[in-house]
Design a protein around this motif. Structure first.
Motif, PDB file in Angstrom:
ATOM      1  N   ALA A  88       0.973  -1.108   0.194  1.00  0.00           N
ATOM      2  CA  ALA A  88      -0.102   0.097  -0.080  1.00  0.00           C
ATOM      3  C   ALA A  88       0.831   1.200   0.132  1.00  0.00           C
ATOM      4  CB  ALA A  88      -1.164  -0.021   1.103  1.00  0.00           C
ATOM      5  N   GLY A  89       2.049   1.404   0.906  1.00  0.00           N
ATOM      6  CA  GLY A  89       2.744   2.348   0.790  1.00  0.00           C
ATOM      7  C   GLY A  89       3.339   2.682  -0.286  1.00  0.00           C
ATOM      8  N   ASN A  90       3.963   1.262  -1.124  1.00  0.00           N
ATOM      9  CA  ASN A  90       4.556   1.548  -2.247  1.00  0.00           C
ATOM     10  C   ASN A  90       3.576   2.232  -3.499  1.00  0.00           C
ATOM     11  OD1 ASN A  90       6.992   0.176  -1.383  1.00  0.00           O
ATOM     12  ND2 ASN A  90       6.182  -1.674  -1.925  1.00  0.00           N
ATOM     13  N   TYR A  91       2.571   1.817  -3.466  1.00  0.00           N
ATOM     14  CA  TYR A  91       1.649   2.383  -4.428  1.00  0.00           C
ATOM     15  C   TYR A  91       1.009   3.853  -4.254  1.00  0.00           C
ATOM     16  CZ  TYR A  91       1.465  -1.702  -7.398  1.00  0.00           C
ATOM     17  OH  TYR A  91       1.688  -2.806  -8.186  1.00  0.00           O
ATOM     18  N   LEU A  92       0.967   4.081  -2.765  1.00  0.00           N
ATOM     19  CA  LEU A  92       0.154   5.332  -2.532  1.00  0.00           C
ATOM     20  C   LEU A  92       1.021   6.136  -1.282  1.00  0.00           C
ATOM     21  CD1 LEU A  92      -2.099   7.281  -3.052  1.00  0.00           C
ATOM     22  CD2 LEU A  92      -3.511   5.772  -1.321  1.00  0.00           C
ATOM     23  N   PHE A  93       1.572   7.205  -1.572  1.00  0.00           N
ATOM     24  CA  PHE A  93       2.234   7.900  -0.556  1.00  0.00           C
ATOM     25  C   PHE A  93       1.444   8.526   0.363  1.00  0.00           C
ATOM     26  CE2 PHE A  93       3.819  12.163   0.855  1.00  0.00           C
ATOM     27  CZ  PHE A  93       5.105  11.811   1.686  1.00  0.00           C
ATOM     28  N   TYR A  94       1.783   8.606   1.914  1.00  0.00           N
ATOM     29  CA  TYR A  94       0.958   8.890   2.850  1.00  0.00           C
ATOM     30  C   TYR A  94      -0.347   8.499   3.044  1.00  0.00           C
ATOM     31  CZ  TYR A  94       0.551  12.116   6.808  1.00  0.00           C
ATOM     32  OH  TYR A  94       0.366  12.753   7.839  1.00  0.00           O
ATOM     33  N   ASN A  95      -1.341   9.533   3.066  1.00  0.00           N
ATOM     34  CA  ASN A  95      -2.778   8.897   3.212  1.00  0.00           C
ATOM     35  C   ASN A  95      -2.817   7.791   4.327  1.00  0.00           C
ATOM     36  OD1 ASN A  95      -4.622   9.865   0.448  1.00  0.00           O
ATOM     37  ND2 ASN A  95      -2.395   9.437   0.001  1.00  0.00           N
ATOM     38  N   ASN A  96      -2.573   8.267   5.374  1.00  0.00           N
ATOM     39  CA  ASN A  96      -2.534   7.352   6.549  1.00  0.00           C
ATOM     40  C   ASN A  96      -3.863   7.003   6.993  1.00  0.00           C
ATOM     41  OD1 ASN A  96       0.243   7.075   6.601  1.00  0.00           O
ATOM     42  ND2 ASN A  96       0.651   8.439   8.450  1.00  0.00           N
ATOM     43  N   SER A  97      -4.839   8.039   7.001  1.00  0.00           N
ATOM     44  CA  SER A  97      -6.128   7.541   7.527  1.00  0.00           C
ATOM     45  C   SER A  97      -6.702   6.583   6.848  1.00  0.00           C
ATOM     46  CB  SER A  97      -6.902   8.764   7.562  1.00  0.00           C
ATOM     47  OG  SER A  97      -6.402   9.875   8.462  1.00  0.00           O
ATOM     48  N   ALA A  98      -6.666   6.485   5.303  1.00  0.00           N
ATOM     49  CA  ALA A  98      -7.469   5.672   4.595  1.00  0.00           C
ATOM     50  C   ALA A  98      -6.457   4.284   4.786  1.00  0.00           C
ATOM     51  CB  ALA A  98      -6.918   5.762   3.064  1.00  0.00           C
ATOM     52  N   LYS A  99      -5.307   4.080   4.858  1.00  0.00           N
ATOM     53  CA  LYS A  99      -4.436   3.112   5.039  1.00  0.00           C
ATOM     54  C   LYS A  99      -4.845   2.653   6.363  1.00  0.00           C
ATOM     55  CE  LYS A  99      -0.341   4.497   2.227  1.00  0.00           C
ATOM     56  NZ  LYS A  99       0.822   4.986   2.334  1.00  0.00           N
ATOM     57  N   SER A 100      -5.258   3.235   7.466  1.00  0.00           N
ATOM     58  CA  SER A 100      -5.383   2.833   8.696  1.00  0.00           C
ATOM     59  C   SER A 100      -6.970   1.911   8.711  1.00  0.00           C
ATOM     60  CB  SER A 100      -5.560   3.899   9.961  1.00  0.00           C
ATOM     61  OG  SER A 100      -6.768   4.651   9.668  1.00  0.00           O
ATOM     62  N   VAL A 101      -7.820   2.158   7.910  1.00  0.00           N
ATOM     63  CA  VAL A 101      -8.860   1.686   7.884  1.00  0.00           C
ATOM     64  C   VAL A 101      -8.661   0.421   7.239  1.00  0.00           C
ATOM     65  CG1 VAL A 101     -11.151   1.746   6.721  1.00  0.00           C
ATOM     66  CG2 VAL A 101     -10.118   3.968   7.322  1.00  0.00           C
ATOM     67  N   ILE A 102      -7.814   0.168   6.259  1.00  0.00           N
ATOM     68  CA  ILE A 102      -7.492  -1.002   5.706  1.00  0.00           C
ATOM     69  C   ILE A 102      -6.844  -1.998   6.369  1.00  0.00           C
ATOM     70  CG2 ILE A 102      -6.213  -2.266   3.851  1.00  0.00           C
ATOM     71  CD1 ILE A 102      -6.854  -0.016   2.067  1.00  0.00           C
ATOM     72  N   GLU A 103      -5.850  -1.571   7.421  1.00  0.00           N
ATOM     73  CA  GLU A 103      -5.109  -2.066   8.436  1.00  0.00           C
ATOM     74  C   GLU A 103      -5.676  -2.787   9.540  1.00  0.00           C
ATOM     75  OE1 GLU A 103      -1.467  -2.270  11.330  1.00  0.00           O
ATOM     76  OE2 GLU A 103      -3.625  -1.207  11.490  1.00  0.00           O
ATOM     77  N   ILE A 104      -6.750  -2.034  10.068  1.00  0.00           N
ATOM     78  CA  ILE A 104      -7.568  -2.494  11.066  1.00  0.00           C
ATOM     79  C   ILE A 104      -8.408  -3.762  10.675  1.00  0.00           C
ATOM     80  CG2 ILE A 104      -9.627  -1.881  12.449  1.00  0.00           C
ATOM     81  CD1 ILE A 104      -8.442   1.122  12.671  1.00  0.00           C
ATOM     82  N   LEU A 268      -1.519   9.398  20.512  1.00  0.00           N
ATOM     83  CA  LEU A 268      -1.299   8.186  19.241  1.00  0.00           C
ATOM     84  C   LEU A 268      -2.521   7.781  18.820  1.00  0.00           C
ATOM     85  CD1 LEU A 268       1.184   5.844  21.013  1.00  0.00           C
ATOM     86  CD2 LEU A 268       1.614   7.846  20.040  1.00  0.00           C
ATOM     87  N   LYS A 269      -2.678   8.110  17.685  1.00  0.00           N
ATOM     88  CA  LYS A 269      -4.086   7.712  16.821  1.00  0.00           C
ATOM     89  C   LYS A 269      -3.767   6.963  15.578  1.00  0.00           C
ATOM     90  CE  LYS A 269      -6.846  11.973  18.187  1.00  0.00           C
ATOM     91  NZ  LYS A 269      -6.012  12.854  18.695  1.00  0.00           N
ATOM     92  N   THR A 270      -4.725   5.952  15.229  1.00  0.00           N
ATOM     93  CA  THR A 270      -4.555   5.189  14.153  1.00  0.00           C
ATOM     94  C   THR A 270      -4.375   5.925  12.966  1.00  0.00           C
ATOM     95  OG1 THR A 270      -6.903   4.559  14.292  1.00  0.00           O
ATOM     96  CG2 THR A 270      -5.211   2.965  15.262  1.00  0.00           C
ATOM     97  N   GLY A 274      -1.095   5.460  10.744  1.00  0.00           N
ATOM     98  CA  GLY A 274      -1.374   4.445   9.608  1.00  0.00           C
ATOM     99  C   GLY A 274      -1.987   3.158   9.923  1.00  0.00           C
ATOM    100  N   GLY A 275      -2.367   2.987  11.194  1.00  0.00           N
ATOM    101  CA  GLY A 275      -3.104   1.672  11.669  1.00  0.00           C
ATOM    102  C   GLY A 275      -2.571   1.224  12.974  1.00  0.00           C
ATOM    103  N   MET A 276      -2.847   0.067  13.463  1.00  0.00           N
ATOM    104  CA  MET A 276      -2.507  -0.138  14.695  1.00  0.00           C
ATOM    105  C   MET A 276      -1.263  -0.863  15.019  1.00  0.00           C
ATOM    106  SD  MET A 276      -6.142  -2.812  15.259  1.00  0.00           S
ATOM    107  CE  MET A 276      -5.958  -2.760  16.842  1.00  0.00           C
ATOM    108  N   GLN A 277      -0.553  -1.453  14.102  1.00  0.00           N
ATOM    109  CA  GLN A 277       0.797  -1.675  14.353  1.00  0.00           C
ATOM    110  C   GLN A 277       1.770  -0.509  14.532  1.00  0.00           C
ATOM    111  OE1 GLN A 277       1.793  -5.032  14.953  1.00  0.00           O
ATOM    112  NE2 GLN A 277       3.766  -3.963  15.161  1.00  0.00           N
ATOM    113  N   PRO A 278       1.569   0.577  13.624  1.00  0.00           N
ATOM    114  CA  PRO A 278       2.207   1.738  13.927  1.00  0.00           C
ATOM    115  C   PRO A 278       2.118   2.518  15.115  1.00  0.00           C
ATOM    116  CG  PRO A 278       1.586   1.590  11.713  1.00  0.00           C
ATOM    117  CD  PRO A 278       0.779   0.555  12.371  1.00  0.00           C
TER     118      PRO A 278
END
Length: 370
Positions: A88-104, A268-270, A274-278
């Motif tokens: 996801a990071g390779n294809y799209l820079f930043y956008n941490n909120s969107a990525k966090s939804v997928i990661e959760i 700390l916020k997902t 970018g998600g739970m692990q971060p």
């Protein structure tokens, strides 16, 4: 087990009452959810609130980012969440909120597939329940805030966050002092304040000097998140510890604030990391550096986000500065069985995955255009 489908769903849920913050009044929960389905039929859910002033992302941009990433992640191995998020990071820079939804959603699905709660995927379960950090910010003046805070205290709440930055710092300092006095800073109650970037450094210094003998445990994000030197200036002038929220979007930000003496702890916020692990990694770094941790939802998010936060609260080494949830402020949540916020504390959900069952009929009822 493979990821079969990643579907973004935009929802808007009404709040029981608006919350006045420095830059806005929040009246509804504008969220993006992900329904993630595996090739064996297991479904996992993720979610996040839109926070354009914090992350630069809106409901529309988050939905678009997830739709963009979905075909690039579908077909990947569910068990390797790190690899999925790396792609996801390779294809799209930043956008941490969107990525966090997928990661959760990935964690929820994987936990269900393995028959394990998410906190077991993250590490050791350290606590069964946590105190709810209750917001104090009616927007109706000092008397109303005192009444609201004391009502919460009578219900069993032992942690409070006073929303400031909405008025002149001297006026907010008077309100803060009176709320602290009403709650009684006897060492068993956690009281903090949050300006949400509402002031200049000089205004923030005026505030901290006016409240230095109160029971405030910490003062969150007094100035712009970009102004690390401004944060450091306030920290040098303050007896009350300074916390960073909007200024934290990466581990590098955390290290930068620590090195500058700009914060004693972090929210700390997902959605920011970018998600739970971060978030877990940030919490571990805070422990190593001797920094305090506040764990929080965006104002306002759904029960999916609350459940994710609870699993993080169970796994993190410490949550010294409390845990702030926001789904309790909704008129109606999207879970089949709403989480219980009674008594000022909330238990970590049991069962596989997030341990929260989403009511898809309710989701459809609250769907909005992205």
């Amino acid at each position: 087990m493979k990821i079969k489908r990643i579907e973004p769903i935009a929802v808007s849920l009404p709040m029981a009452k608006p919350l006045k913050m420095s830059f806005e009044e929040v009246k509804s929960a504008e969220n993006v959810l992900v329904r993630l389905e595996t090739d064996s039929g297991i479904v996992g859910w993720g979610g996040a609130g839109a926070a354009p002033t914090m992350t630069g992302e809106t409901v529309a941009s988050m939905s678009a980012a997830i739709r963009y990433l979905a075909p690039r992640l579908e077909g990947m191995d569910l068990e390797d969440i790190a690899a999925v998020m790396a792609r996801a990071g390779n294809y799209l820079f930043y956008n941490n909120s969107a990525k966090s939804v997928i990661e959760i959603a990935l964690h929820d699905a994987l936990g269900r597939a393995k028959g394990k709660p998410v906190h077991d995927l993250l590490g050791t379960k350290r606590r069964e329940r946590v105190a709810i950090l209750r917001m104090v910010g009616t927007g109706k003046g000092t008397a109303a805030d005192i009444e609201d805070a004391q009502r919460g205290q009578s219900e069993g709440h032992v942690a409070f966050k006073i929303k400031v930055g909405v008025a002149d710092p001297r006026e907010d300092a008077v309100r803060t002092r009176k709320v602290c006095e009403a709650l009684g800073g006897n060492g068993t109650t956690l009281i903090c304040a949050d300006a949400n970037q509402g002031w200049t450094p000089d205004q923030a210094v005026t505030y901290v000097r006016a409240v230095e003998d109160t029971a405030l445990a910490f003062f969150e994000q007094p100035v712009s998140g970009h102004d690390v030197e401004g944060m450091a200036k306030v920290a040098r002038a303050s007896r009350v510890k300074i916390g960073c929220d909007e200024g934290l979007h990466s581990l590098d930000d955390l290290k930068r604030h620590h090195e500058a003496g700009a914060a004693a702890g972090f929210s700390l916020k997902t959605i920011k990391l970018g998600g739970m692990q971060p978030v877990l990694e940030a919490g571990l770094l805070c422990e190593k550096l001797g920094m305090k941790v506040n764990l929080a939802s965006k104002m306002a998010e759904t029960g999916i986000c609350t459940a994710a936060l609870l699993h993080l609260a169970a796994a993190l080494p410490a949550v010294d500065w409390g845990v702030g949830f926001s789904s309790q402020y909704l008129v109606e949540d999207i879970l089949k069985t709403p989480l219980s916020f009674a008594g000022g504390h909330i238990s970590v959900p049991q069962g596989p995955g997030l341990g929260a069952e989403v009511d898809e009929a309710k989701v459809r009822r609250f769907v909005r255009e992205a």
